[in-house]
Scaffold this motif. Structure first.
Motif, PDB file in Angstrom:
ATOM      1  N   ASP A  55       0.825  -1.212   0.000  1.00  0.00           N
ATOM      2  CA  ASP A  55       0.000   0.000   0.000  1.00  0.00           C
ATOM      3  C   ASP A  55       0.859   1.261   0.000  1.00  0.00           C
ATOM      4  OD1 ASP A  55      -2.249  -1.535  -0.007  1.00  0.00           O
ATOM      5  OD2 ASP A  55      -2.706  -1.288   2.123  1.00  0.00           O
ATOM      6  N   GLN A  56       1.941   1.227   0.761  1.00  0.00           N
ATOM      7  CA  GLN A  56       2.793   2.417   0.880  1.00  0.00           C
ATOM      8  C   GLN A  56       3.735   2.576  -0.304  1.00  0.00           C
ATOM      9  OE1 GLN A  56       2.466   4.646   3.280  1.00  0.00           O
ATOM     10  NE2 GLN A  56       4.081   5.948   2.532  1.00  0.00           N
ATOM     11  N   TRP A  57       4.303   1.474  -0.771  1.00  0.00           N
ATOM     12  CA  TRP A  57       5.273   1.519  -1.874  1.00  0.00           C
ATOM     13  C   TRP A  57       4.881   0.501  -2.947  1.00  0.00           C
ATOM     14  CZ3 TRP A  57       7.250   0.907   3.282  1.00  0.00           C
ATOM     15  CH2 TRP A  57       7.657   2.108   3.861  1.00  0.00           C
ATOM     16  N   PRO A  58       3.861   0.802  -3.737  1.00  0.00           N
ATOM     17  CA  PRO A  58       3.308  -0.176  -4.683  1.00  0.00           C
ATOM     18  C   PRO A  58       4.273  -0.595  -5.789  1.00  0.00           C
ATOM     19  CG  PRO A  58       2.339   1.985  -5.051  1.00  0.00           C
ATOM     20  CD  PRO A  58       3.115   2.082  -3.781  1.00  0.00           C
ATOM     21  N   PHE A  59       5.259   0.228  -6.115  1.00  0.00           N
ATOM     22  CA  PHE A  59       6.157  -0.088  -7.223  1.00  0.00           C
ATOM     23  C   PHE A  59       7.513  -0.615  -6.749  1.00  0.00           C
ATOM     24  CE2 PHE A  59       3.384   3.400  -8.713  1.00  0.00           C
ATOM     25  CZ  PHE A  59       2.714   2.711  -9.698  1.00  0.00           C
ATOM     26  N   GLU A  60       7.670  -0.785  -5.452  1.00  0.00           N
ATOM     27  CA  GLU A  60       8.954  -1.257  -4.925  1.00  0.00           C
ATOM     28  C   GLU A  60       8.957  -2.778  -4.842  1.00  0.00           C
ATOM     29  OE1 GLU A  60      12.642  -0.831  -4.099  1.00  0.00           O
ATOM     30  OE2 GLU A  60      11.457   1.006  -3.986  1.00  0.00           O
ATOM     31  N   LYS A  61      10.014  -3.401  -5.373  1.00  0.00           N
ATOM     32  CA  LYS A  61      10.143  -4.849  -5.264  1.00  0.00           C
ATOM     33  C   LYS A  61      10.509  -5.219  -3.833  1.00  0.00           C
ATOM     34  CE  LYS A  61      11.520  -5.591 -10.063  1.00  0.00           C
ATOM     35  NZ  LYS A  61      12.575  -6.105 -10.975  1.00  0.00           N
ATOM     36  N   VAL A  62       9.922  -6.297  -3.354  1.00  0.00           N
ATOM     37  CA  VAL A  62      10.147  -6.739  -1.980  1.00  0.00           C
ATOM     38  C   VAL A  62      11.008  -7.986  -2.014  1.00  0.00           C
ATOM     39  CG1 VAL A  62       9.053  -7.403   0.181  1.00  0.00           C
ATOM     40  CG2 VAL A  62       7.858  -5.864  -1.401  1.00  0.00           C
ATOM     41  N   PRO A  63      12.272  -7.920  -1.601  1.00  0.00           N
ATOM     42  CA  PRO A  63      13.148  -9.095  -1.644  1.00  0.00           C
ATOM     43  C   PRO A  63      12.640 -10.197  -0.722  1.00  0.00           C
ATOM     44  CG  PRO A  63      14.405  -7.077  -1.337  1.00  0.00           C
ATOM     45  CD  PRO A  63      12.972  -6.731  -1.131  1.00  0.00           C
ATOM     46  N   CYS A  64      12.673 -11.440  -1.216  1.00  0.00           N
ATOM     47  CA  CYS A  64      12.290 -12.589  -0.399  1.00  0.00           C
ATOM     48  C   CYS A  64      13.434 -12.958   0.550  1.00  0.00           C
ATOM     49  CB  CYS A  64      11.970 -13.797  -1.279  1.00  0.00           C
ATOM     50  SG  CYS A  64      10.497 -13.596  -2.296  1.00  0.00           S
ATOM     51  N   ARG A  65      13.076 -13.427   1.722  1.00  0.00           N
ATOM     52  CA  ARG A  65      14.000 -14.017   2.688  1.00  0.00           C
ATOM     53  C   ARG A  65      15.095 -13.057   3.160  1.00  0.00           C
ATOM     54  NH1 ARG A  65      13.282 -17.701  -1.300  1.00  0.00           N
ATOM     55  NH2 ARG A  65      15.291 -17.225  -2.248  1.00  0.00           N
ATOM     56  N   ALA A  66      14.934 -11.764   2.894  1.00  0.00           N
ATOM     57  CA  ALA A  66      15.935 -10.815   3.374  1.00  0.00           C
ATOM     58  C   ALA A  66      15.706 -10.507   4.847  1.00  0.00           C
ATOM     59  CB  ALA A  66      15.875  -9.533   2.550  1.00  0.00           C
ATOM     60  N   GLY A  68      12.161 -10.300   7.935  1.00  0.00           N
ATOM     61  CA  GLY A  68      10.733 -10.404   8.120  1.00  0.00           C
ATOM     62  C   GLY A  68      10.084  -9.166   7.537  1.00  0.00           C
ATOM     63  N   LEU A  69       8.875  -9.290   7.025  1.00  0.00           N
ATOM     64  CA  LEU A  69       8.255  -8.170   6.327  1.00  0.00           C
ATOM     65  C   LEU A  69       7.976  -6.994   7.257  1.00  0.00           C
ATOM     66  CD1 LEU A  69       5.888  -9.937   3.811  1.00  0.00           C
ATOM     67  CD2 LEU A  69       8.018  -8.743   3.369  1.00  0.00           C
ATOM     68  N   ARG A  70       7.727  -7.280   8.530  1.00  0.00           N
ATOM     69  CA  ARG A  70       7.572  -6.163   9.473  1.00  0.00           C
ATOM     70  C   ARG A  70       8.884  -5.404   9.604  1.00  0.00           C
ATOM     71  NH1 ARG A  70       8.833  -5.923  14.812  1.00  0.00           N
ATOM     72  NH2 ARG A  70       7.842  -4.240  16.018  1.00  0.00           N
ATOM     73  N   GLU A  71       9.983  -6.117   9.775  1.00  0.00           N
ATOM     74  CA  GLU A  71      11.288  -5.471   9.876  1.00  0.00           C
ATOM     75  C   GLU A  71      11.645  -4.750   8.572  1.00  0.00           C
ATOM     76  OE1 GLU A  71      10.648  -8.518  10.799  1.00  0.00           O
ATOM     77  OE2 GLU A  71      10.786  -8.299  12.980  1.00  0.00           O
ATOM     78  N   LEU A  72      11.229  -5.328   7.451  1.00  0.00           N
ATOM     79  CA  LEU A  72      11.475  -4.713   6.152  1.00  0.00           C
ATOM     80  C   LEU A  72      10.734  -3.378   6.034  1.00  0.00           C
ATOM     81  CD1 LEU A  72      13.153  -5.820   3.729  1.00  0.00           C
ATOM     82  CD2 LEU A  72      10.987  -6.515   2.709  1.00  0.00           C
ATOM     83  N   TYR A  73       9.486  -3.368   6.494  1.00  0.00           N
ATOM     84  CA  TYR A  73       8.683  -2.149   6.462  1.00  0.00           C
ATOM     85  C   TYR A  73       9.318  -1.070   7.343  1.00  0.00           C
ATOM     86  CZ  TYR A  73       4.627   0.948   6.813  1.00  0.00           C
ATOM     87  OH  TYR A  73       3.800   2.039   6.770  1.00  0.00           O
ATOM     88  N   ILE A  74       9.722  -1.464   8.559  1.00  0.00           N
ATOM     89  CA  ILE A  74      10.315  -0.498   9.495  1.00  0.00           C
ATOM     90  C   ILE A  74      11.603   0.081   8.919  1.00  0.00           C
ATOM     91  CG2 ILE A  74      11.402  -0.257  11.764  1.00  0.00           C
ATOM     92  CD1 ILE A  74       9.391  -2.331  12.803  1.00  0.00           C
ATOM     93  N   ARG A  75      12.411  -0.786   8.306  1.00  0.00           N
ATOM     94  CA  ARG A  75      13.663  -0.308   7.726  1.00  0.00           C
ATOM     95  C   ARG A  75      13.403   0.676   6.594  1.00  0.00           C
ATOM     96  NH1 ARG A  75      18.743  -3.985   5.531  1.00  0.00           N
ATOM     97  NH2 ARG A  75      19.756  -2.342   4.329  1.00  0.00           N
ATOM     98  N   ARG A  76      12.485   0.334   5.724  1.00  0.00           N
ATOM     99  CA  ARG A  76      12.149   1.216   4.604  1.00  0.00           C
ATOM    100  C   ARG A  76      11.575   2.537   5.125  1.00  0.00           C
ATOM    101  NH1 ARG A  76      12.882   2.615  -0.752  1.00  0.00           N
ATOM    102  NH2 ARG A  76      10.934   3.314  -1.680  1.00  0.00           N
ATOM    103  N   HIS A  77      10.673   2.456   6.083  1.00  0.00           N
ATOM    104  CA  HIS A  77      10.064   3.647   6.667  1.00  0.00           C
ATOM    105  C   HIS A  77      11.140   4.551   7.279  1.00  0.00           C
ATOM    106  CE1 HIS A  77       7.079   6.011   8.949  1.00  0.00           C
ATOM    107  NE2 HIS A  77       7.932   5.945   9.950  1.00  0.00           N
TER     108      HIS A  77
END
Length: 483
Positions: A55-66, A68-77
């Motif tokens: 929802d926040q970054w619709p065009f950003e690719k999300v790397p697998c297994r890098a 947890g997605l919560r930690e990924l969101y916090i890092r990006r934010h």
């Protein structure tokens, strides 16, 4: 026939709870995690944070297994709020060279408020080009202070259609205060000299919201914002200061207390409930021994922090005694920002900015970082993610990491491709991931706005290795899996 037993959250399995959490925003999901263990497990699920990320970054690719997605969101934010990218959304507005360079800037959603002499303007930055959508020429002389208050928090609010609207309040050397909102305007007159300060919040009384102003006439005046008091808005006048008012702030531990600071560094506290004109409403006073005018003031809980001369003094508003003093010895403070909730103070001096830890358990405050500069740091911003420093003659502002003092980015006021001549910065405003800068460039007076929310290209600074964890969405490098 007996009624079926009532169902509770405890009867729902993890998948159902995670599905329900999927309808919430990031703040609500974070609050949900604090409730209990089952709700925390649901709030931490990858499905919830994958949706929030998309929802926040619709065009950003999300790397697998890098991560947890919560930690990924916090890092990006975090990185977005630290402005660690080279490709923000950008809008440049060239100002009329015949008009005064902006002295005040404020960010409000997708708008920028600025003051040029006696004129206040609102610019929309929804598209690639900024455009003026409101112009207020109500004052006859230079604007000295500007505030924005949500219309919901004032007696001017009438319906839900106004819930996103703001009321603009400006003071001027023409001795007046102007209140403007959605095509309406109101003028407050009463000061006998230029108005130099407006309170940072509205005071609360039994019937209405109250605005406080201070001026070179050494008085503080309270104004009712209610419609019933439209013709006679002046509630009270406070006397007691001997010099012009520099700052007014509402105490955070009690919304009816007003804290004032004058140019001779005298601090007073006023009880504005059922006020009486004169000095009888003064319930406390203190004097900071300094020959310099105050630079900044901020209230936090029951403390008031005041920067003046080479010191930042914390005063306990309950006793009016000094709670702590941060002394910079021979360095004169040119700018100061405070984040007391994070135990941080940042001071700008002649050749750098100093970040301080003011934790109570320490006998002496510790310097967290020294942020080097090419000149006097008079423009300064501090939040939990970053410090932004600016030197007016430099034409750039620098972004630093709050905890370590690491340089994150350098942003120019004009267009980088045309930075062949001398540029300056006269004002800046920072709000989360957004920044606005005003100044002069080889092309003339300019206002530059940047929003890093959709950025994807990591910044490249000289001598610094760039992390490739985040890539532009058109980078199809092999060997990486994505969701």
């Amino acid at each position: 026939m007996s009624a079926p037993p009532a169902r509770t959250l405890a009867d729902l399995d993890g998948d159902v709870l995670a599905h329900c959490a999927g309808y919430l925003g990031p703040r609500d999901v974070a609050s949900l995690a604090l409730a209990c263990r089952p709700l925390r497990a649901a709030a931490y699920s990858d499905a919830v944070w994958y949706r929030l990320f998309r929802d926040q970054w619709p065009f950003e690719k999300v790397p697998c297994r890098a991560l947890g997605l919560r930690e990924l969101y916090i890092r990006r934010h975090t990185e977005v709020h630290q402005m660690k990218y080279d490709d923000p959304l950008s809008a440049i507005y060239y100002l009329n060279p015949a008009e005064t360079t902006p002295s005040h800037l404020m960010l409000d959603r997708n708008s920028i408020w600025l003051c040029q002499g006696p004129v206040a303007k609102k610019l929309s930055v929804d598209g690639p080009d900024a455009e003026v959508v409101e112009t207020h020429r109500n004052h006859g002389a230079r604007i000295t202070c500007m505030r924005l208050f949500s219309l919901v928090d004032t007696p001017l609010f009438r319906s839900d259609t106004q819930k996103d609207e703001k009321a603009l309040i400006t003071s001027s050397t023409d001795r007046t205060i102007r209140l403007c909102w959605k095509g309406h305007s109101r003028c407050y007159k009463g000061h006998s000299a230029p108005v130099t300060a407006l309170a940072d919040k509205l005071l609360v009384d039994s019937e209405s919201k109250v605005l406080a102003s201070g001026g070179e006439d050494c008085t503080i005046r309270l104004w009712s914002m209610g419609t019933r008091a439209k013709n006679h808005p002046l509630i009270a006048t406070f006397h007691g200061h001997e010099k012009a008012l520099s700052f007014l702030s509402v105490a955070r531990h009690k919304s009816s207390l007003l804290v004032s600071c004058s140019k001779d560094s005298k601090v007073k506290v006023w009880d504005t409930v059922a006020p009486s004109s004169g000095s009888s409403s003064c319930v406390g006073s203190a004097h900071i021994n300094s020959s310099s005018s105050p630079i900044a003031m901020k209230c936090h809980e029951s403390l008031c922090y005041i920067a003046t001369g080479s010191e930042v003094t914390a005063i306990d508003l309950r006793t009016m005694k000094k709670a702590s003093v941060l002394a910079l010895e021979d360095h004169k403070i040119l700018s100061c920002q405070m984040l007391p909730s994070e135990w941080l103070i940042c001071t700008g001096i002649k050749d750098k900015a100093l970040l301080w830890d003011i934790r109570k358990g320490q006998e002496l405050p510790n310097t967290v970082a020294e942020l080097q500069s090419d000149g006097p740091v008079t423009l300064l911003h501090l939040d939990q993610y970053k410090v932004v420093t600016g030197v007016p003659s430099d034409g750039q502002v620098h972004v630093w990491e709050t905890r370590t003092g690491e340089l994150l980015n350098a942003l120019s006021c004009g267009e980088p491709a045309r930075m062949g001549g001398r540029s300056t910065v006269s004002a800046m405003a920072v709000d989360g991931r957004r920044i606005a800068m005003a100044g002069s460039s080889p092309e003339g007076s300019v206002l530059h706005y940047r929003d890093f929310v959709k950025s994807s290209a990591p910044v490249s600074l000289p001598g610094k290795e760039v992390s490739r964890f985040w890539r532009p969405h058109n980078d199809d490098s092999e060997g990486e899996d994505y969701y």
